[in-house]
Write a protein that holds these residues in place. Structure first.
Motif, PDB file in Angstrom:
ATOM      1  N   ASN A  11     -69.299 -38.848 -54.401  1.00  0.00           N
ATOM      2  CA  ASN A  11     -68.016 -38.424 -53.808  1.00  0.00           C
ATOM      3  C   ASN A  11     -66.843 -39.388 -54.105  1.00  0.00           C
ATOM      4  O   ASN A  11     -65.575 -38.993 -53.725  1.00  0.00           O
ATOM      5  CB  ASN A  11     -68.386 -38.442 -52.177  1.00  0.00           C
ATOM      6  N   ILE A  56     -66.189 -46.706 -43.782  1.00  0.00           N
ATOM      7  CA  ILE A  56     -67.171 -46.657 -44.356  1.00  0.00           C
ATOM      8  C   ILE A  56     -67.504 -48.021 -45.194  1.00  0.00           C
ATOM      9  O   ILE A  56     -68.791 -48.371 -45.409  1.00  0.00           O
ATOM     10  CB  ILE A  56     -67.452 -45.610 -45.262  1.00  0.00           C
ATOM     11  N   GLN A  72     -66.039 -43.188 -39.716  1.00  0.00           N
ATOM     12  CA  GLN A  72     -65.270 -42.822 -40.991  1.00  0.00           C
ATOM     13  C   GLN A  72     -65.309 -41.295 -41.109  1.00  0.00           C
ATOM     14  O   GLN A  72     -64.358 -40.839 -41.451  1.00  0.00           O
ATOM     15  CB  GLN A  72     -66.063 -43.490 -42.205  1.00  0.00           C
ATOM     16  N   GLN A  73     -66.237 -40.725 -40.862  1.00  0.00           N
ATOM     17  CA  GLN A  73     -66.372 -39.076 -40.825  1.00  0.00           C
ATOM     18  C   GLN A  73     -65.393 -38.712 -39.744  1.00  0.00           C
ATOM     19  O   GLN A  73     -65.309 -37.357 -39.679  1.00  0.00           O
ATOM     20  CB  GLN A  73     -67.890 -38.817 -40.573  1.00  0.00           C
ATOM     21  N   ASN A  74     -64.989 -39.288 -38.717  1.00  0.00           N
ATOM     22  CA  ASN A  74     -64.223 -38.953 -37.763  1.00  0.00           C
ATOM     23  C   ASN A  74     -62.732 -39.453 -37.636  1.00  0.00           C
ATOM     24  O   ASN A  74     -62.104 -39.653 -36.862  1.00  0.00           O
ATOM     25  CB  ASN A  74     -64.771 -39.367 -36.237  1.00  0.00           C
TER      26      ASN A  74
END
Length: 150
Positions: free
Chosen positions: A65, A81, A145-147
């Motif tokens: 990524n 992250i 991190q994903q939020n």
């Protein structure tokens, strides 16, 4: 694969710290070999390898990524992250180079004198408790991190 390995790793970490270790004093002496000779070595095998595969697959995901370098150097927007990755790396180091070598002594896989065995068991337990404490902020950082990050 990263999430599955991580669930196995943290699940076994919490099993050792919240189930097996507190239960050992309650187990009659004649039954303890079932845990120390059968269950613990097998669980520790999966524990070590789940830690390894969590790290490997996490590094692969970050590389694929395109954020590995930014995360490891704690650059925005990958600070959360990155912190989680560093915590996981410390924890994986503990698993392979502190907990496992001491558990081998504590379980009798490596023969040592009784006092060295007791010290190894205590040191492995303390390192495992340290990892348990780190697992909370590590998981928080991964989810944060994903939020939207920190």
């Amino acid at each position: 694969l990263h999430v599955l390995a991580g669930v196995m790793w943290i699940g076994l970490l919490w099993y050792f710290n919240f189930v097996q270790t507190p239960s050992m004093p309650k187990i009659p002496d004649e039954q303890k070999p079932a845990v120390t000779k059968v269950i613990a070595p097998t669980a520790l095998f999966w524990f070590r390898h789940a830690a390894l595969w969590t790290v490997v697959t996490g590094l692969v995901v970050a590389t694929m990524n395109g954020y590995l370098g930014q995360a490891l150097t704690l650059q925005a927007p990958f600070v959360a992250i990155g912190i989680g990755m560093w915590l996981a790396l410390v924890m994986a180091f503990n698993v392979w180079f502190i907990i496992w070598p001491n558990q081998k002594k504590a379980l009798g896989i490596v023969q040592v004198e009784a006092d060295a065995k007791a010290k190894a068991a205590r040191f492995a337990m303390l390192a495992s408790r340290f990892n348990t404490m780190l697992s909370v902020p590590m998981r928080f950082c991964m989810v944060a991190q994903q939020n939207g990050g920190l």
